[in-house]
Design a protein around this motif. Structure first.
Motif, PDB file in Angstrom:
ATOM      1  N   LYS A 120       1.023  -1.193  -0.048  1.00  0.00           N
ATOM      2  CA  LYS A 120      -0.107  -0.058   0.099  1.00  0.00           C
ATOM      3  C   LYS A 120       0.845   1.237   0.013  1.00  0.00           C
ATOM      4  O   LYS A 120       2.003   1.339   0.349  1.00  0.00           O
ATOM      5  CB  LYS A 120      -0.955  -0.038   1.141  1.00  0.00           C
ATOM      6  CG  LYS A 120      -1.904  -1.134   1.275  1.00  0.00           C
ATOM      7  CD  LYS A 120      -2.868  -1.022   2.366  1.00  0.00           C
ATOM      8  CE  LYS A 120      -4.098  -2.146   2.145  1.00  0.00           C
ATOM      9  NZ  LYS A 120      -3.727  -3.133   3.187  1.00  0.00           N
ATOM     10  N   ASP A 121       0.307   2.369  -0.179  1.00  0.00           N
ATOM     11  CA  ASP A 121       0.950   3.818  -0.418  1.00  0.00           C
ATOM     12  C   ASP A 121       1.713   4.201   1.006  1.00  0.00           C
ATOM     13  O   ASP A 121       2.976   4.743   0.724  1.00  0.00           O
ATOM     14  CB  ASP A 121       0.227   4.821  -0.444  1.00  0.00           C
ATOM     15  CG  ASP A 121      -0.574   4.629  -2.002  1.00  0.00           C
ATOM     16  OD1 ASP A 121       0.342   4.136  -2.909  1.00  0.00           O
ATOM     17  OD2 ASP A 121      -1.347   5.560  -2.377  1.00  0.00           O
ATOM     18  N   HIS A 122       1.185   3.885   2.067  1.00  0.00           N
ATOM     19  CA  HIS A 122       2.048   4.146   3.454  1.00  0.00           C
ATOM     20  C   HIS A 122       2.949   2.945   3.971  1.00  0.00           C
ATOM     21  O   HIS A 122       3.324   2.614   5.132  1.00  0.00           O
ATOM     22  CB  HIS A 122       0.925   4.424   4.560  1.00  0.00           C
ATOM     23  CG  HIS A 122      -0.023   3.274   4.640  1.00  0.00           C
ATOM     24  ND1 HIS A 122      -0.974   2.909   3.921  1.00  0.00           N
ATOM     25  CD2 HIS A 122      -0.070   2.260   5.842  1.00  0.00           C
ATOM     26  CE1 HIS A 122      -1.847   1.855   4.540  1.00  0.00           C
ATOM     27  NE2 HIS A 122      -0.951   1.544   5.515  1.00  0.00           N
ATOM     28  N   GLN A 123       3.304   2.030   2.769  1.00  0.00           N
ATOM     29  CA  GLN A 123       4.197   0.856   3.179  1.00  0.00           C
ATOM     30  C   GLN A 123       5.495   0.777   2.198  1.00  0.00           C
ATOM     31  O   GLN A 123       5.236   1.225   1.155  1.00  0.00           O
ATOM     32  CB  GLN A 123       3.494  -0.523   3.245  1.00  0.00           C
ATOM     33  CG  GLN A 123       2.371  -0.436   4.373  1.00  0.00           C
ATOM     34  CD  GLN A 123       1.508  -1.906   3.895  1.00  0.00           C
ATOM     35  OE1 GLN A 123       1.360  -2.115   2.770  1.00  0.00           O
ATOM     36  NE2 GLN A 123       0.916  -2.346   4.944  1.00  0.00           N
ATOM     37  N   PHE A 156       8.063 -11.971   0.066  1.00  0.00           N
ATOM     38  CA  PHE A 156       8.237 -10.475   0.518  1.00  0.00           C
ATOM     39  C   PHE A 156       7.425 -10.044   1.757  1.00  0.00           C
ATOM     40  O   PHE A 156       6.479 -10.791   2.116  1.00  0.00           O
ATOM     41  CB  PHE A 156       7.914  -9.675  -0.719  1.00  0.00           C
ATOM     42  CG  PHE A 156       6.237  -9.577  -1.032  1.00  0.00           C
ATOM     43  CD1 PHE A 156       5.860  -8.411  -0.415  1.00  0.00           C
ATOM     44  CD2 PHE A 156       5.729 -10.597  -1.816  1.00  0.00           C
ATOM     45  CE1 PHE A 156       4.200  -8.234  -0.781  1.00  0.00           C
ATOM     46  CE2 PHE A 156       4.449 -10.462  -1.807  1.00  0.00           C
ATOM     47  CZ  PHE A 156       3.704  -9.598  -1.425  1.00  0.00           C
ATOM     48  N   SER A 157       7.542  -8.926   2.338  1.00  0.00           N
ATOM     49  CA  SER A 157       6.704  -8.527   3.297  1.00  0.00           C
ATOM     50  C   SER A 157       6.502  -6.952   3.267  1.00  0.00           C
ATOM     51  O   SER A 157       7.288  -6.334   2.400  1.00  0.00           O
ATOM     52  CB  SER A 157       7.088  -8.750   4.540  1.00  0.00           C
ATOM     53  OG  SER A 157       8.465  -8.109   4.943  1.00  0.00           O
ATOM     54  N   CYS A 158       5.274  -6.478   3.630  1.00  0.00           N
ATOM     55  CA  CYS A 158       5.195  -4.798   3.400  1.00  0.00           C
ATOM     56  C   CYS A 158       5.264  -4.413   4.929  1.00  0.00           C
ATOM     57  O   CYS A 158       4.960  -5.156   5.920  1.00  0.00           O
ATOM     58  CB  CYS A 158       3.494  -4.829   3.002  1.00  0.00           C
ATOM     59  SG  CYS A 158       3.432  -5.303   1.336  1.00  0.00           S
ATOM     60  N   LYS A 159       6.071  -3.198   5.060  1.00  0.00           N
ATOM     61  CA  LYS A 159       6.434  -2.667   6.331  1.00  0.00           C
ATOM     62  C   LYS A 159       5.764  -1.394   6.297  1.00  0.00           C
ATOM     63  O   LYS A 159       5.885  -0.737   5.509  1.00  0.00           O
ATOM     64  CB  LYS A 159       7.879  -2.794   6.528  1.00  0.00           C
ATOM     65  CG  LYS A 159       8.537  -4.010   6.480  1.00  0.00           C
ATOM     66  CD  LYS A 159       8.559  -4.719   7.854  1.00  0.00           C
ATOM     67  CE  LYS A 159       9.206  -6.018   7.903  1.00  0.00           C
ATOM     68  NZ  LYS A 159       9.038  -6.619   9.168  1.00  0.00           N
ATOM     69  N   ALA A 160       5.488  -1.016   7.551  1.00  0.00           N
ATOM     70  CA  ALA A 160       4.703   0.177   7.774  1.00  0.00           C
ATOM     71  C   ALA A 160       5.758   1.689   7.448  1.00  0.00           C
ATOM     72  O   ALA A 160       7.125   1.574   7.782  1.00  0.00           O
ATOM     73  CB  ALA A 160       4.157   0.768   8.909  1.00  0.00           C
ATOM     74  N   CYS A 195       7.121   5.867   1.050  1.00  0.00           N
ATOM     75  CA  CYS A 195       8.619   5.727   1.434  1.00  0.00           C
ATOM     76  C   CYS A 195       8.988   4.662   0.417  1.00  0.00           C
ATOM     77  O   CYS A 195       8.499   3.854   0.037  1.00  0.00           O
ATOM     78  CB  CYS A 195       8.648   5.407   3.035  1.00  0.00           C
ATOM     79  SG  CYS A 195       7.921   3.943   3.218  1.00  0.00           S
ATOM     80  N   THR A 196      10.365   4.571   0.658  1.00  0.00           N
ATOM     81  CA  THR A 196      11.335   3.799  -0.163  1.00  0.00           C
ATOM     82  C   THR A 196      11.920   2.672   0.764  1.00  0.00           C
ATOM     83  O   THR A 196      12.627   1.731   0.407  1.00  0.00           O
ATOM     84  CB  THR A 196      12.227   4.193  -0.807  1.00  0.00           C
ATOM     85  OG1 THR A 196      13.083   5.100  -0.165  1.00  0.00           O
ATOM     86  CG2 THR A 196      11.531   5.150  -2.234  1.00  0.00           C
ATOM     87  N   GLY A 215      12.747   4.353   7.948  1.00  0.00           N
ATOM     88  CA  GLY A 215      13.155   5.397   8.648  1.00  0.00           C
ATOM     89  C   GLY A 215      12.617   6.701   7.955  1.00  0.00           C
ATOM     90  O   GLY A 215      12.074   6.705   6.962  1.00  0.00           O
ATOM     91  N   SER A 216      13.011   7.837   8.652  1.00  0.00           N
ATOM     92  CA  SER A 216      12.462   9.208   8.145  1.00  0.00           C
ATOM     93  C   SER A 216      13.441   9.828   6.984  1.00  0.00           C
ATOM     94  O   SER A 216      13.159  10.792   6.362  1.00  0.00           O
ATOM     95  CB  SER A 216      12.503  10.234   9.326  1.00  0.00           C
ATOM     96  OG  SER A 216      13.835  10.404   9.806  1.00  0.00           O
ATOM     97  N   ASP A 217      14.494   9.165   6.661  1.00  0.00           N
ATOM     98  CA  ASP A 217      15.168   9.531   5.692  1.00  0.00           C
ATOM     99  C   ASP A 217      14.827   8.696   4.134  1.00  0.00           C
ATOM    100  O   ASP A 217      15.291   9.091   3.151  1.00  0.00           O
ATOM    101  CB  ASP A 217      16.754   9.319   5.790  1.00  0.00           C
ATOM    102  CG  ASP A 217      17.039   7.738   6.102  1.00  0.00           C
ATOM    103  OD1 ASP A 217      16.123   6.818   6.730  1.00  0.00           O
ATOM    104  OD2 ASP A 217      18.106   7.158   5.967  1.00  0.00           O
ATOM    105  N   LYS A 218      13.896   7.900   4.343  1.00  0.00           N
ATOM    106  CA  LYS A 218      13.356   7.155   3.000  1.00  0.00           C
ATOM    107  C   LYS A 218      11.931   7.633   2.713  1.00  0.00           C
ATOM    108  O   LYS A 218      11.439   7.101   1.628  1.00  0.00           O
ATOM    109  CB  LYS A 218      13.295   5.529   3.541  1.00  0.00           C
ATOM    110  CG  LYS A 218      14.820   5.099   3.887  1.00  0.00           C
ATOM    111  CD  LYS A 218      15.595   4.730   2.625  1.00  0.00           C
ATOM    112  CE  LYS A 218      16.511   3.900   2.953  1.00  0.00           C
ATOM    113  NZ  LYS A 218      17.976   4.337   2.919  1.00  0.00           N
ATOM    114  N   CYS A 219      11.549   8.934   3.172  1.00  0.00           N
ATOM    115  CA  CYS A 219      10.591   9.419   2.858  1.00  0.00           C
ATOM    116  C   CYS A 219      10.368   9.692   1.204  1.00  0.00           C
ATOM    117  O   CYS A 219      11.263  10.463   0.773  1.00  0.00           O
ATOM    118  CB  CYS A 219       9.776  10.517   3.935  1.00  0.00           C
ATOM    119  SG  CYS A 219       9.668  10.074   5.526  1.00  0.00           S
ATOM    120  N   LYS A 220       9.085   9.669   0.859  1.00  0.00           N
ATOM    121  CA  LYS A 220       9.024  10.177  -0.616  1.00  0.00           C
ATOM    122  C   LYS A 220       8.692  11.728  -0.401  1.00  0.00           C
ATOM    123  O   LYS A 220       9.261  12.473  -1.186  1.00  0.00           O
ATOM    124  CB  LYS A 220       8.072   9.472  -1.360  1.00  0.00           C
ATOM    125  CG  LYS A 220       8.246   8.105  -1.858  1.00  0.00           C
ATOM    126  CD  LYS A 220       7.129   7.436  -2.397  1.00  0.00           C
ATOM    127  CE  LYS A 220       7.672   5.991  -3.061  1.00  0.00           C
ATOM    128  NZ  LYS A 220       6.563   5.379  -3.536  1.00  0.00           N
TER     129      LYS A 220
END
Length: 102
Positions: free
Chosen positions: A11-14, A23-27, A35-36, A39-44
């Motif tokens: 999803k968009d927030h993962q 694979f797994s989806c992480k928040a 995000c990519t 962490g806060s350094d991987k925000c879109k």
């Protein structure tokens, strides 16, 4: 191993974490809108109440802005993660939206 993350299954927030055979989806971090990675350094982009600073999305301290955000009399600003709240100063209590002396 097939990289399932290549098809962006989350999803968009993962963000997608490829694992061996799966694979797994992480928040995403709370400071992110999309995000990519972790962490806060991987925000879109940074979430409201956060700003880009040294490649990280960091909390904006609304209480230290030049323009006061808590404008009622006998009220103090308390910074929170991504936002702020206005509380009655010590010795005052909220009575119908007004801070009155206790």
């Amino acid at each position: 191993d097939l990289d399932e993350c290549a098809t962006s299954p989350c999803k968009d927030h993962q963000y997608c974490l490829n694992t061996d055979g799966s694979f797994s989806c992480k928040a995403c971090d709370a400071s992110c809108v999309g995000c990519t990675g972790e962490g806060s350094d991987k925000c879109k982009t940074c979430a409201p109440g956060y700003m880009k600073e040294d490649e990280n999305c960091t909390d904006i301290d609304e209480c230290n802005l030049p323009e006061q955000v808590c404008t009622k009399e006998n009220q103090d600003c308390v910074n929170t993660s991504g936002s702020y709240k206005c509380v009655c100063s010590e010795g005052f209590e909220d009575k119908d939206g007004t801070c009155v002396q206790t």
